[in-house]
Design a protein around this motif. Structure first.
Motif, PDB file in Angstrom:
ATOM      1  N   LEU A 193       0.809  -1.120  -0.172  1.00  0.00           N
ATOM      2  CA  LEU A 193       0.095  -0.139   0.040  1.00  0.00           C
ATOM      3  C   LEU A 193       0.719   1.185   0.073  1.00  0.00           C
ATOM      4  O   LEU A 193       0.695   2.219  -0.805  1.00  0.00           O
ATOM      5  N   ARG A 194       1.861   1.123   0.914  1.00  0.00           N
ATOM      6  CA  ARG A 194       2.739   2.350   0.644  1.00  0.00           C
ATOM      7  C   ARG A 194       3.518   2.751  -0.376  1.00  0.00           C
ATOM      8  O   ARG A 194       4.137   3.875  -0.708  1.00  0.00           O
ATOM      9  N   ALA A 195       3.657   1.677  -1.351  1.00  0.00           N
ATOM     10  CA  ALA A 195       4.163   1.692  -2.613  1.00  0.00           C
ATOM     11  C   ALA A 195       3.468   2.608  -3.689  1.00  0.00           C
ATOM     12  O   ALA A 195       3.858   3.000  -4.563  1.00  0.00           O
ATOM     13  N   SER A 196       2.133   2.543  -3.191  1.00  0.00           N
ATOM     14  CA  SER A 196       1.068   3.220  -4.205  1.00  0.00           C
ATOM     15  C   SER A 196       0.868   4.537  -3.456  1.00  0.00           C
ATOM     16  O   SER A 196       1.211   4.956  -2.473  1.00  0.00           O
ATOM     17  N   LYS A 197      -0.095   5.529  -3.950  1.00  0.00           N
ATOM     18  CA  LYS A 197      -0.428   6.589  -3.515  1.00  0.00           C
ATOM     19  C   LYS A 197      -1.297   6.388  -2.236  1.00  0.00           C
ATOM     20  O   LYS A 197      -2.417   5.640  -2.211  1.00  0.00           O
ATOM     21  N   MET A 198      -0.951   6.947  -1.076  1.00  0.00           N
ATOM     22  CA  MET A 198      -1.726   6.920   0.218  1.00  0.00           C
ATOM     23  C   MET A 198      -1.825   8.368   0.819  1.00  0.00           C
ATOM     24  O   MET A 198      -0.943   8.994   0.665  1.00  0.00           O
ATOM     25  N   ASP A 199      -2.891   8.678   1.197  1.00  0.00           N
ATOM     26  CA  ASP A 199      -3.267   9.912   1.895  1.00  0.00           C
ATOM     27  C   ASP A 199      -2.710   9.638   3.314  1.00  0.00           C
ATOM     28  O   ASP A 199      -2.023   8.835   3.915  1.00  0.00           O
ATOM     29  N   ALA A 200      -2.560  10.988   4.019  1.00  0.00           N
ATOM     30  CA  ALA A 200      -1.953  11.111   5.340  1.00  0.00           C
ATOM     31  C   ALA A 200      -2.590  10.286   6.316  1.00  0.00           C
ATOM     32  O   ALA A 200      -1.891   9.704   7.119  1.00  0.00           O
ATOM     33  N   ASP A 201      -4.034  10.152   6.318  1.00  0.00           N
ATOM     34  CA  ASP A 201      -4.357   9.163   7.082  1.00  0.00           C
ATOM     35  C   ASP A 201      -4.324   7.776   7.251  1.00  0.00           C
ATOM     36  O   ASP A 201      -3.898   7.088   8.098  1.00  0.00           O
ATOM     37  N   ALA A 202      -4.174   7.563   5.852  1.00  0.00           N
ATOM     38  CA  ALA A 202      -3.755   6.078   5.657  1.00  0.00           C
ATOM     39  C   ALA A 202      -2.404   5.760   5.941  1.00  0.00           C
ATOM     40  O   ALA A 202      -2.189   4.643   6.572  1.00  0.00           O
ATOM     41  N   ARG A 203      -1.375   6.670   5.692  1.00  0.00           N
ATOM     42  CA  ARG A 203       0.089   6.362   5.839  1.00  0.00           C
ATOM     43  C   ARG A 203       0.470   6.263   7.304  1.00  0.00           C
ATOM     44  O   ARG A 203       0.816   5.466   7.637  1.00  0.00           O
ATOM     45  N   ARG A 204      -0.374   7.177   8.177  1.00  0.00           N
ATOM     46  CA  ARG A 204      -0.116   7.399   9.561  1.00  0.00           C
ATOM     47  C   ARG A 204      -0.846   6.049  10.416  1.00  0.00           C
ATOM     48  O   ARG A 204      -0.205   5.312  11.006  1.00  0.00           O
ATOM     49  N   PHE A 205      -1.977   5.517   9.544  1.00  0.00           N
ATOM     50  CA  PHE A 205      -2.671   4.214  10.397  1.00  0.00           C
ATOM     51  C   PHE A 205      -1.659   3.063   9.801  1.00  0.00           C
ATOM     52  O   PHE A 205      -1.374   2.249  10.684  1.00  0.00           O
ATOM     53  N   SER A 206      -0.890   3.087   8.650  1.00  0.00           N
ATOM     54  CA  SER A 206      -0.027   2.007   8.291  1.00  0.00           C
ATOM     55  C   SER A 206       1.158   2.028   9.128  1.00  0.00           C
ATOM     56  O   SER A 206       1.419   0.831   9.657  1.00  0.00           O
ATOM     57  N   THR A 207       1.604   3.154   9.583  1.00  0.00           N
ATOM     58  CA  THR A 207       2.820   3.105  10.448  1.00  0.00           C
ATOM     59  C   THR A 207       2.424   2.564  11.714  1.00  0.00           C
ATOM     60  O   THR A 207       3.277   1.934  12.467  1.00  0.00           O
ATOM     61  N   THR A 208       1.407   3.189  12.230  1.00  0.00           N
ATOM     62  CA  THR A 208       0.949   2.648  13.679  1.00  0.00           C
ATOM     63  C   THR A 208       0.794   1.467  13.737  1.00  0.00           C
ATOM     64  O   THR A 208       1.029   0.481  14.837  1.00  0.00           O
ATOM     65  N   LEU A 209       0.087   0.699  12.422  1.00  0.00           N
ATOM     66  CA  LEU A 209      -0.187  -0.740  12.682  1.00  0.00           C
ATOM     67  C   LEU A 209       1.207  -1.587  12.761  1.00  0.00           C
ATOM     68  O   LEU A 209       1.192  -2.664  13.573  1.00  0.00           O
ATOM     69  N   VAL A 210       2.081  -1.335  11.934  1.00  0.00           N
ATOM     70  CA  VAL A 210       3.366  -2.053  12.152  1.00  0.00           C
ATOM     71  C   VAL A 210       4.207  -1.720  13.378  1.00  0.00           C
ATOM     72  O   VAL A 210       4.502  -2.881  13.902  1.00  0.00           O
ATOM     73  N   VAL A 211       4.009  -0.725  13.877  1.00  0.00           N
ATOM     74  CA  VAL A 211       4.749  -0.577  15.284  1.00  0.00           C
ATOM     75  C   VAL A 211       3.995  -1.362  16.448  1.00  0.00           C
ATOM     76  O   VAL A 211       4.567  -2.096  17.191  1.00  0.00           O
ATOM     77  N   LEU A 212       2.717  -1.472  16.430  1.00  0.00           N
ATOM     78  CA  LEU A 212       1.757  -1.946  17.282  1.00  0.00           C
ATOM     79  C   LEU A 212       2.077  -3.321  17.227  1.00  0.00           C
ATOM     80  O   LEU A 212       1.978  -4.093  18.432  1.00  0.00           O
ATOM     81  N   PHE A 213       1.926  -3.859  15.913  1.00  0.00           N
ATOM     82  CA  PHE A 213       2.104  -5.310  15.873  1.00  0.00           C
ATOM     83  C   PHE A 213       3.283  -5.908  16.293  1.00  0.00           C
ATOM     84  O   PHE A 213       3.578  -6.960  16.855  1.00  0.00           O
ATOM     85  N   ALA A 214       4.523  -4.895  16.036  1.00  0.00           N
ATOM     86  CA  ALA A 214       5.718  -5.446  16.666  1.00  0.00           C
ATOM     87  C   ALA A 214       5.725  -5.556  18.138  1.00  0.00           C
ATOM     88  O   ALA A 214       6.466  -6.356  18.448  1.00  0.00           O
ATOM     89  N   ILE A 215       5.199  -4.524  18.778  1.00  0.00           N
ATOM     90  CA  ILE A 215       5.100  -4.563  20.191  1.00  0.00           C
ATOM     91  C   ILE A 215       4.424  -5.758  20.584  1.00  0.00           C
ATOM     92  O   ILE A 215       4.595  -6.398  21.585  1.00  0.00           O
ATOM     93  N   GLU A 216       3.196  -6.110  19.970  1.00  0.00           N
ATOM     94  CA  GLU A 216       2.189  -7.177  20.176  1.00  0.00           C
ATOM     95  C   GLU A 216       3.083  -8.436  20.300  1.00  0.00           C
ATOM     96  O   GLU A 216       3.058  -9.323  20.962  1.00  0.00           O
ATOM     97  N   LEU A 217       3.924  -8.747  19.196  1.00  0.00           N
ATOM     98  CA  LEU A 217       4.609  -9.719  19.073  1.00  0.00           C
ATOM     99  C   LEU A 217       5.608  -9.760  20.220  1.00  0.00           C
ATOM    100  O   LEU A 217       6.089 -11.111  20.788  1.00  0.00           O
ATOM    101  N   GLY A 218       6.555  -8.921  20.475  1.00  0.00           N
ATOM    102  CA  GLY A 218       7.553  -8.902  21.817  1.00  0.00           C
ATOM    103  C   GLY A 218       6.625  -9.227  23.071  1.00  0.00           C
ATOM    104  O   GLY A 218       7.171  -9.943  23.900  1.00  0.00           O
ATOM    105  N   ALA A 219       5.319  -8.550  23.142  1.00  0.00           N
ATOM    106  CA  ALA A 219       4.856  -8.933  24.336  1.00  0.00           C
ATOM    107  C   ALA A 219       4.301 -10.547  24.675  1.00  0.00           C
ATOM    108  O   ALA A 219       4.084 -11.010  25.394  1.00  0.00           O
TER     109      ALA A 219
END
Length: 305
Positions: free
Chosen positions: A237-263
């Motif tokens: 998705l990030r390789a294509s056109k994304m607006d600011a909301d979608a880009r912010r949510f995509s970054t947050t998703l990756v960070v949260l999932f990484a923390i969840e795996l660690g937890a």
């Protein structure tokens, strides 16, 4: 996303329901689900029980907060009907949230009335727990979308969106599966703690108990597979056109999932203490909410751009 009085209220209702969900997990993890006996909606056949046991206080508090959350969602539904015109998606989100709240209450009542609480190990409970998780995630999705639509987000349009609609749809599905597997794993952690599984204990378990132990290994494997898939989706998705909301949510998703795996790894290492179970569930809820918002921001109708 714009801020209004209604959207602020919707955010509050979402946060409140997350808190109620976590308290419900504490009820399960602490073995307090039978604190009100097999009575519902009364607690030990009383409106306000004369609580002499901690389990009763814990379970009764969960029922009170659940009732408060239901009233708050009802208020959101009434407000949405006053705030938005007919056909506005925020109305539909509030209505579906109310439907899921009622369904959640029925599922909780079923667990109590069938005595599928505390340390019960039965096939019925093993079946109901992932269904309960499905209802809970549906509620969180409805509340999150209500917030999104109340904040100016457009309705989701699946048709004509190409591969990204399929990728996100599959992402939602596999994340649900991961959550349902986690619900069964959490049940096993409560009724069959790892420390209790001494050599030879497995053979003495009932078929339902053996199933719980056997399924425990699958949740981490599913989580790793889902993480890899969602990372692929986000990168695509990030390789294509994304607006600011979608880009912010995509970054947050990756960070949260990484923390969840660690937890999750830490949870296993510490032999699943209750506080880590609650933290792990909180992260799972947040991952699901952000994935819902990412989907909404990516597949929004063209008229709202």
């Amino acid at each position: 996303m714009k801020t209004t009085s209604f959207s602020n209220y919707a955010w509050f209702v979402l946060v409140l329901n997350i808190a109620v969900i976590l308290w419900g997990a504490y009820v399960r993890a602490s073995g307090s689900g039978a604190g009100c006996g097999s009575h519902w909606p009364l607690c030990n056949n009383q409106v306000v029980p004369a609580a002499s046991q901690v389990a009763t206080l814990i379970e009764f508090a969960h029922r009170v907060t659940s009732g408060l959350a239901l009233l708050m969602v009802l208020g959101m539904l009434v407000w949405a009907r006053r705030e938005f015109p007919a056909g506005h998606p925020a109305r539909a989100g509030a209505a579906f949230s109310m439907a899921m709240m009622i369904t959640e209450a029925v599922a909780g009542a079923g667990l109590v009335l069938f005595n599928w609480t505390a340390f019960d190990i039965s096939l019925g409970r093993i079946i109901v727990m992932p269904v309960h998780l499905l209802i809970t995630f549906s509620l969180l999705a409805a509340l999150s979308l209500t917030v999104w639509w109340a904040s100016g987000g457009a309705a989701i349009r699946w048709r004509g969106q190409g591969a990204r609609a399929w990728m996100l749809g599959i992402g939602l599905f596999v994340t649900l599966l991961m959550g349902m597997a986690g619900a069964v794993t959490a049940l096993g952690d409560t009724v069959l703690p790892v420390a209790s599984l001494t050599p030879g204990h497995y053979e003495s378990l009932s078929p339902a108990g053996q199933l719980l132990v056997s399924l425990r290994v699958w949740h981490p494997l599913i989580a790793v597979a889902v993480a890899a898939y969602l990372l692929f989706v986000v990168n695509t998705l990030r390789a294509s056109k994304m607006d600011a909301d979608a880009r912010r949510f995509s970054t947050t998703l990756v960070v949260l999932f990484a923390i969840e795996l660690g937890a999750g790894v830490l949870n296993i290492y510490l032999l699943v203490p209750i506080w880590m179970q609650l933290l792990h569930l909180l992260l799972a809820d947040l991952v699901w909410i952000v994935l819902i918002l990412l989907t909404a921001a990516t597949l929004r109708s063209a008229e709202s751009g």
